[in-house]
Every structure is written in structure tokens, then in C-alpha cells.
Enzyme design. Sequence first.
Site, PDB file in Angstrom:
ATOM      1  CE  LYS A 152      -1.826   2.866   2.754  1.00  0.00           C
ATOM      2  NZ  LYS A 152      -1.757   4.046   1.887  1.00  0.00           N
ATOM      3  CD  GLU A 227      12.555   4.016   8.694  1.00  0.00           C
ATOM      4  OE1 GLU A 227      12.664   4.921   9.552  1.00  0.00           O
ATOM      5  OE2 GLU A 227      12.423   4.228   7.488  1.00  0.00           O
ATOM      6  CD  GLU A 351      10.137  12.634  11.670  1.00  0.00           C
ATOM      7  OE1 GLU A 351       9.020  12.131  11.858  1.00  0.00           O
ATOM      8  OE2 GLU A 351      11.080  12.035  11.137  1.00  0.00           O
TER       9      GLU A 351
HETATM   10  P1  NDP Z   1       1.790   8.423   8.070  1.00  0.00           P
HETATM   11  O1  NDP Z   1       2.441   7.652   9.148  1.00  0.00           O
HETATM   12  O2  NDP Z   1       0.425   8.923   8.266  1.00  0.00           O
HETATM   13  O3  NDP Z   1       1.750   7.540   6.713  1.00  0.00           O
HETATM   14  C1  NDP Z   1       2.622   6.476   6.395  1.00  0.00           C
HETATM   15  C2  NDP Z   1       1.841   5.365   5.701  1.00  0.00           C
HETATM   16  O4  NDP Z   1       0.896   4.815   6.611  1.00  0.00           O
HETATM   17  C3  NDP Z   1       1.034   5.838   4.509  1.00  0.00           C
HETATM   18  O5  NDP Z   1       0.963   4.830   3.526  1.00  0.00           O
HETATM   19  C4  NDP Z   1      -0.335   6.056   5.127  1.00  0.00           C
HETATM   20  O6  NDP Z   1      -1.372   6.043   4.179  1.00  0.00           O
HETATM   21  C5  NDP Z   1      -0.414   4.875   6.063  1.00  0.00           C
HETATM   22  N1  NDP Z   1      -1.396   5.020   7.139  1.00  0.00           N
HETATM   23  C6  NDP Z   1      -1.944   6.151   7.647  1.00  0.00           C
HETATM   24  N2  NDP Z   1      -2.833   5.856   8.620  1.00  0.00           N
HETATM   25  C7  NDP Z   1      -2.841   4.503   8.736  1.00  0.00           C
HETATM   26  C8  NDP Z   1      -3.540   3.602   9.583  1.00  0.00           C
HETATM   27  N3  NDP Z   1      -4.386   4.013  10.497  1.00  0.00           N
HETATM   28  N4  NDP Z   1      -3.302   2.270   9.435  1.00  0.00           N
HETATM   29  C9  NDP Z   1      -2.411   1.826   8.518  1.00  0.00           C
HETATM   30  N5  NDP Z   1      -1.729   2.637   7.686  1.00  0.00           N
HETATM   31  C10 NDP Z   1      -1.931   3.970   7.808  1.00  0.00           C
HETATM   32  O7  NDP Z   1       2.732   9.582   7.690  1.00  0.00           O
HETATM   33  P2  NDP Z   1       2.354  10.881   6.852  1.00  0.00           P
HETATM   34  O8  NDP Z   1       2.659  10.513   5.512  1.00  0.00           O
HETATM   35  O9  NDP Z   1       1.000  11.405   7.083  1.00  0.00           O
HETATM   36  O10 NDP Z   1       3.347  11.937   7.501  1.00  0.00           O
HETATM   37  C11 NDP Z   1       3.111  12.464   8.807  1.00  0.00           C
HETATM   38  C12 NDP Z   1       4.422  12.614   9.539  1.00  0.00           C
HETATM   39  O11 NDP Z   1       5.007  11.321   9.717  1.00  0.00           O
HETATM   40  C13 NDP Z   1       5.480  13.389   8.792  1.00  0.00           C
HETATM   41  O12 NDP Z   1       5.305  14.750   8.950  1.00  0.00           O
HETATM   42  C14 NDP Z   1       6.722  12.842   9.428  1.00  0.00           C
HETATM   43  O13 NDP Z   1       6.958  13.500  10.653  1.00  0.00           O
HETATM   44  C15 NDP Z   1       6.414  11.400   9.673  1.00  0.00           C
HETATM   45  N6  NDP Z   1       6.883  10.492   8.592  1.00  0.00           N
HETATM   46  C16 NDP Z   1       7.990   9.754   8.780  1.00  0.00           C
HETATM   47  C17 NDP Z   1       8.466   8.948   7.754  1.00  0.00           C
HETATM   48  C18 NDP Z   1       9.665   8.138   7.892  1.00  0.00           C
HETATM   49  O14 NDP Z   1      10.328   7.877   6.875  1.00  0.00           O
HETATM   50  N7  NDP Z   1       9.999   7.649   9.048  1.00  0.00           N
HETATM   51  C19 NDP Z   1       7.816   8.872   6.473  1.00  0.00           C
HETATM   52  C20 NDP Z   1       6.622   9.664   6.378  1.00  0.00           C
HETATM   53  C21 NDP Z   1       6.202  10.436   7.424  1.00  0.00           C
HETATM   54  P3  NDP Z   1      -1.920   7.439   3.562  1.00  0.00           P
HETATM   55  O15 NDP Z   1      -0.799   8.182   3.031  1.00  0.00           O
HETATM   56  O16 NDP Z   1      -2.807   6.954   2.502  1.00  0.00           O
HETATM   57  O17 NDP Z   1      -2.603   8.136   4.687  1.00  0.00           O
END
Ligand code: NDP
Length: 448
Positions: A152, A227, A351
Site C-alpha cells: 500500500k 521504521e 520531527e
Molecule cells: P503516516 O504515518 O500517516 O503515513 C505512512 C503510511 O501509513 C502511509 O501509507 C499512510 O497512508 C499509512 N497510514 C496512515 N494511517 C494509517 C492507519 N491508520 N493504518 C495503517 N496505515 C496507515 O505519515 P504521513 O505521511 O502522514 O506523515 C506524517 C508525519 O510522519 C510526517 O510529517 C513525518 O513527521 C512522519 N513520517 C515519517 C516517515 C519516515 O520515513 N519515518 C515517512 C513519512 C512520514 P496514507 O498516506 O494513505 O494516509
Amino acid sequence: MTTVTNPATEETIRDLPEAGVEETDAAVARAREAFPAWRVVAPSDRARLLRRLAALVEEHAEELARIESENVGKPISGARAEVGMVAEVFHFYAGAVDKHHGETVPVAGGVDMTFREPLGVVGLIVPWNFPLNIASWKLGPALACGNTVVLKPAELTPLSALRLGELCLEAGIPEGVVNVLPGKGSVAGQRLVENPDVAKIGFTGSTEVGRSVMEGAAATIKRVTLELGGKSANVVFADADLERAAAAAPYAVFDNAGQDCCARSRIFVERGAYDRFLELLVEATKGVKVGDPADEATEMGPLISAEHREKVSSFVDGSVVFSGEVPASAGFWFPCTLVEASNDDRVAREEVFGPVAAVIPFEDEADALHLANETPYGLSGSIWTRDGARALRVARGIEAGVLSVNSNSSVRVATPFGGFKQSGFGRELGMHALEGYSETKNVFFSTD
Ligand code: NDP
């Protein structure tokens, strides 16, 4: 329906249907159906298919880099490097298929053997910052171990994963083995976590969602690797090559517009070198080329969305020492920003996930270690010094999974990547990742 947007222009790239609960369950059912045949594919054949996939990624490298650059807003040169790594990841795991195996254990009365067994259907949930790269880090070991997959992508960046799914089929990976499921995290992602036929979730994203994935996985005792976020330290001692450290520091936090879990967004500088280093850092930051991601010279593009820009700007207050230029055109631009801060300020605690670095002085080695570790996160970090023994002492003392000395480097295909503390657990890349996509089975064979 999801509208996929180019963050550098704010224009729509494509409208895509998104998976609901029913489609998610159907994808899991397809993966489950494909599992029995896939798990018994001869290792050499599975390796051949992964090698073919790697070759197809190389063949389509420019196309994939352009998809990623347009959808994420990342500079084309960086996107090309990332696609290069994706191919390398599939080559690595092609080579690993028959090198990850069990052992025989000396016991009385027979032969005792261990086997590495696939888990079954694994759900891979990836974020928007490095969509294709992070997908490959999970897909490579998952397939090498004989699992089938539902991948996903993030709602904002599904395009490269969809193209990769097509390349998997073109490589000859049987239908149903890799299923790409664009959809909302709160719907498709959550259903993957709940579905009892999914054996494991490999997740990269925020600590907050990681926590809910872990909670959700508990109901069916799913395996999880997480991660998550980071707030990594860049520790600069006064005896370091200050010019080199200052030239590198902007790229440790402004690469990918700071949307990088490894961003060294807390720059700690030993008091005696603080003023000189700050001067050099400001000069180096002025040199970061911000603009059109399609331009070969661009080093930093826009943020992913207007909503994310809002969040990033909430971290910037009065102590700004430098704020760069951004294009006046449409796009979710945010300038490279340096803030003088204390380790207690919000900008140093949370972050930011944007191009904002906190610069903080420290007194001595013990103080540097204390400050670096004063965070719930523990993903990466750098140490700059000419004193080798100190470099090693500090590297051993920092509570983080991925450290580098006199370098910004975090990620290499053959070496383990992952966090301590609330940055998650489990390791990606290298042979270590195979542990997270397999179970150990023990068989005792009596010789009586
Ligand atoms: P999220 O943690 O919301 O998203 C990461 C993935 O998880 C996406 O595919 C998202 O889908 C999915 N997801 C969201 N909600 C759920 C759920 N309830 N159950 C299962 N999967 C879910 O990160 P964001 O992209 O919204 O970013 C928010 C913050 O997270 C950033 O500002 C940053 O601080 C941090 N982040 C850290 C990352 C890293 O590499 N460690 C990467 C990205 C973000 P969808 O996008 O469709 O909502």
C-alpha cells in the site's frame, strides 16, 4: 477517488480510484491464493525473477525517476539515484535467496535442522517521502523469502508503486504474488493491519501511526517491523574539519526538502567552534539550489503538500539565523531555514520533516552525548571529529541505529537500517532484513 498532485506546480497529475475495505480484502485473498505456489518456486528461479525485475528497473530507470520526481517534487538527479538503489536492492535480494538458510544443530539421538520459512501474505505500508525506494527495501526481502505481498503506497504518491507492480508482472513474477493497492491509510492501511490473513506488516511512516499499527497487529499477533520518525543529531567537535562538516551539514537535513526520517535536524556544535561553524553553515546553506525539480542542477524541491507546509512553518519562530529563497511560482515551497535553539525547544524536540535545522551549542563530549540522546527517537546521526577514539566512543554512546563518522551517509543496500527507541524496531536492507520476513522452524529427525 484520489487526486494525485504535482507538488512543484500544484497541478493534477491523475485521478485514481482508491481501495476500500472490500478491495483490500480481495487483494489479500489474491495474495493468499498465490502463496502456496510461490513459496515452493525453486530458489534459483525466484532469484532469476528478482534479477529480471532489477534489470527492468534499470531499463525503465529514467521513466521511474520522472514519475517519482513529478509526484514527490524531488529533484530529478536525486530521483535517478534512488531508482539506481531500487535496482541494486533487487539485485542484492536475488543474490540472497539461496544464502539465507537454516543450520544443523548437534543433538543426541538424531539430526536437528532449522529452516527459514516464509510468513505468508505480508502487508507493506510505505510513506510518501521515498515511495519507490522504501517499497523496494520491503519488497526485495519479502519476495526473496517466498512471501506474497500487498503493497500500500501513500495516498499522495501511488504512481511509482503502480508502475513497479506492472514491472513485476513483466519480469514474470506470477500474478497475485505482488498486489499494489492505492488507498487511504485509514481505510486500506488499517484493513491490512486488521485482516487475519495478513501475517506481517512492514511499516514506514510516523511514530503515531506506527503505534496504531502495533496496537492493531496485536489482535491477530501479526509480526511488525516499524521504521518511524527521527530527530537525529549531527555532532560537530571543535577539532573536526569544520569546512567539510559545514559543507555537508545542509545536505544532511535539506535533502528531500527535509522530508527524511534520517534528517540530522539537530546540529550540535562544540562551544569553541560554534561561531565559526555557524558562519560556514550559513554560507553553505546559501549554496543549496532550490527550484524546479526537473532542472538537472536543482538540489531541493517543494514540500509534499500545502497541509504539510502549514505544519512545517509552525516550527519556525524568532530565532531564525538564515532563511533562503524560494521560487515565487505555484508549488508548496519552503525555504532552507536555520534556527538557533536549545534542545528543549519544540523545533529540537519534534520531527519537523521539512528543511528546518536547529543549531545548538555543547560544552564537551559528555554534554554532546547527553543532548544527542535527550530525545524519544533514535534513528541516525553523524559525528564530526579528527579524534578516532572519540568518534568511536560517541558512536557507541548515541542511542541510534544508523550512525556515520565524518559523513552524512545513512543508507547502503548491504547494511542494516532501522531505529532504536521510538524510531521503531526491526532492520531493513542487508541480510538483516530477511530475518523480518521469515520464521525459524526447527525439525528433529531421529536416527534411532
Ligand atoms: P503516516 O504515518 O500517516 O503515513 C505512512 C503510511 O501509513 C502511509 O501509507 C499512510 O497512508 C499509512 N497510514 C496512515 N494511517 C494509517 C492507519 N491508520 N493504518 C495503517 N496505515 C496507515 O505519515 P504521513 O505521511 O502522514 O506523515 C506524517 C508525519 O510522519 C510526517 O510529517 C513525518 O513527521 C512522519 N513520517 C515519517 C516517515 C519516515 O520515513 N519515518 C515517512 C513519512 C512520514 P496514507 O498516506 O494513505 O494516509
